[in-house]
Motif scaffolding. Structure first.
Motif, PDB file in Angstrom:
ATOM      1  N   LEU A  18       0.828  -1.214   0.000  1.00  6.46           N
ATOM      2  CA  LEU A  18       0.000   0.000   0.000  1.00  6.46           C
ATOM      3  C   LEU A  18       0.858   1.259   0.000  1.00  6.46           C
ATOM      4  CD1 LEU A  18      -2.772  -1.178   2.494  1.00  6.46           C
ATOM      5  CD2 LEU A  18      -2.975  -0.904   0.004  1.00  6.46           C
ATOM      6  N   SER A  19       1.959   1.230   0.713  1.00  2.63           N
ATOM      7  CA  SER A  19       2.863   2.380   0.743  1.00  2.63           C
ATOM      8  C   SER A  19       3.517   2.602  -0.621  1.00  2.63           C
ATOM      9  CB  SER A  19       3.921   2.150   1.824  1.00  2.63           C
ATOM     10  OG  SER A  19       4.857   3.185   1.804  1.00  2.63           O
ATOM     11  N   LEU A  20       3.978   1.513  -1.254  1.00  4.50           N
ATOM     12  CA  LEU A  20       4.568   1.635  -2.589  1.00  4.50           C
ATOM     13  C   LEU A  20       3.548   2.162  -3.595  1.00  4.50           C
ATOM     14  CD1 LEU A  20       6.683  -1.642  -2.660  1.00  4.50           C
ATOM     15  CD2 LEU A  20       7.594   0.685  -2.884  1.00  4.50           C
ATOM     16  N   LEU A  56      14.695  -4.755  -0.569  1.00  4.58           N
ATOM     17  CA  LEU A  56      16.136  -4.607  -0.748  1.00  4.58           C
ATOM     18  C   LEU A  56      16.686  -4.204   0.614  1.00  4.58           C
ATOM     19  CD1 LEU A  56      18.288  -4.696  -2.997  1.00  4.58           C
ATOM     20  CD2 LEU A  56      17.876  -2.257  -3.341  1.00  4.58           C
ATOM     21  N   ASP A  57      17.459  -5.090   1.212  1.00  3.29           N
ATOM     22  CA  ASP A  57      17.952  -4.852   2.580  1.00  3.29           C
ATOM     23  C   ASP A  57      16.804  -4.487   3.522  1.00  3.29           C
ATOM     24  OD1 ASP A  57      20.591  -5.399   1.842  1.00  3.29           O
ATOM     25  OD2 ASP A  57      20.925  -3.314   1.233  1.00  3.29           O
ATOM     26  N   GLU A  58      15.739  -5.285   3.467  1.00  2.24           N
ATOM     27  CA  GLU A  58      14.563  -5.143   4.345  1.00  2.24           C
ATOM     28  C   GLU A  58      13.662  -3.944   4.024  1.00  2.24           C
ATOM     29  OE1 GLU A  58      13.763  -7.608   6.522  1.00  2.24           O
ATOM     30  OE2 GLU A  58      15.564  -8.606   5.808  1.00  2.24           O
ATOM     31  N   LYS A  59      14.003  -3.153   3.010  1.00  5.87           N
ATOM     32  CA  LYS A  59      13.171  -2.002   2.649  1.00  5.87           C
ATOM     33  C   LYS A  59      12.331  -2.365   1.421  1.00  5.87           C
ATOM     34  CE  LYS A  59      13.125   2.811   1.458  1.00  5.87           C
ATOM     35  NZ  LYS A  59      13.688   3.822   0.632  1.00  5.87           N
ATOM     36  N   PRO A  60      11.002  -2.143   1.475  1.00  7.97           N
ATOM     37  CA  PRO A  60      10.173  -2.431   0.301  1.00  7.97           C
ATOM     38  C   PRO A  60      10.483  -1.440  -0.823  1.00  7.97           C
ATOM     39  CG  PRO A  60       8.861  -1.328   1.990  1.00  7.97           C
ATOM     40  CD  PRO A  60      10.226  -1.582   2.580  1.00  7.97           C
ATOM     41  N   PHE A  80       5.669  -1.242 -10.022  1.00  9.73           N
ATOM     42  CA  PHE A  80       6.373  -0.033  -9.587  1.00  9.73           C
ATOM     43  C   PHE A  80       7.688  -0.410  -8.926  1.00  9.73           C
ATOM     44  CE2 PHE A  80       7.175   3.270  -6.282  1.00  9.73           C
ATOM     45  CZ  PHE A  80       7.393   4.341  -7.137  1.00  9.73           C
ATOM     46  N   VAL A  81       8.722   0.383  -9.235  1.00  8.82           N
ATOM     47  CA  VAL A  81      10.012   0.281  -8.560  1.00  8.82           C
ATOM     48  C   VAL A  81      10.357   1.671  -8.048  1.00  8.82           C
ATOM     49  CG1 VAL A  81      12.471  -0.260  -8.799  1.00  8.82           C
ATOM     50  CG2 VAL A  81      10.780  -1.612 -10.057  1.00  8.82           C
ATOM     51  N   SER A  82      10.689   1.764  -6.765  1.00  5.46           N
ATOM     52  CA  SER A  82      11.077   3.048  -6.170  1.00  5.46           C
ATOM     53  C   SER A  82      12.258   3.636  -6.929  1.00  5.46           C
ATOM     54  CB  SER A  82      11.489   2.854  -4.705  1.00  5.46           C
ATOM     55  OG  SER A  82      10.424   2.358  -3.959  1.00  5.46           O
TER      56      SER A  82
END
Length: 157
Positions: A18-20, A56-60, A80-82
């Motif tokens: 949801l945040s992404l 990636l290293d525990e970060k969505p 989506f990719v940050s």
């Protein structure tokens, strides 16, 4: 030092998903202010049990999901990719995971829609085997949409 990549199969109720998606929607509003009224009804996520989130290293940092389009076909949604994680092959990884998951349910075709300014996405989709097709379903007549399709499994008639 290499990063740890973790792929999680989840649902649309996952707070990281949801945040992404919130970040994704903000990005799209900024890039396509002219489309606010025409397109966003197609991106409402009802309860979806086929969601992938990549950490990636525990970060969505990346996500996508699919929903049934018809008996043989899934539709890829909400890819989506940050920005900070782009260029690492994560979009390709999300797509691959979604396609494998869909094949477990005997789906043989994957379709998706993106917008005309998303040239990086269009190139990525073509690189992994998607081809541009006539607009389908809710995108018929929408000239800013680019619809694509890929055969992901054996087609049964």
């Amino acid at each position: 030092m290499s990063s740890i990549v973790k792929v999680v199969k989840t649902t649309s109720e996952n707070p990281d998903f949801l945040s992404l998606i919130k970040t994704f929607d903000e990005y799209l509003w900024e890039r396509y202010p002219e489309l606010k009224t025409n397109y966003w009804g197609n991106n409402v996520i009802e309860l979806n049990t086929n969601v992938v989130v990549i950490y990636l290293d525990e970060k969505p940092v990346a996500c996508g999901c699919f929903k049934k389009y018809d008996k043989n076909t899934i539709e890829i949604k909400r890819m989506f990719v940050s920005p900070e994680a782009r260029g690492l092959g994560l979009a390709q990884k999300v797509l691959h995971e979604l396609e494998l998951w869909a094949k477990e349910f005997d789906y043989s075709i994957s379709v998706l829609e993106t917008l005309y300014k998303q040239q990086e996405a269009i190139i990525l989709y073509q690189k992994v085997g998607y081809v541009i097709v006539d607009n389908y379903g809710p995108y018929v007549g929408l000239d800013k949409s680019v619809c694509m399709q890929k055969i992901i499994g054996k087609i049964y008639k």
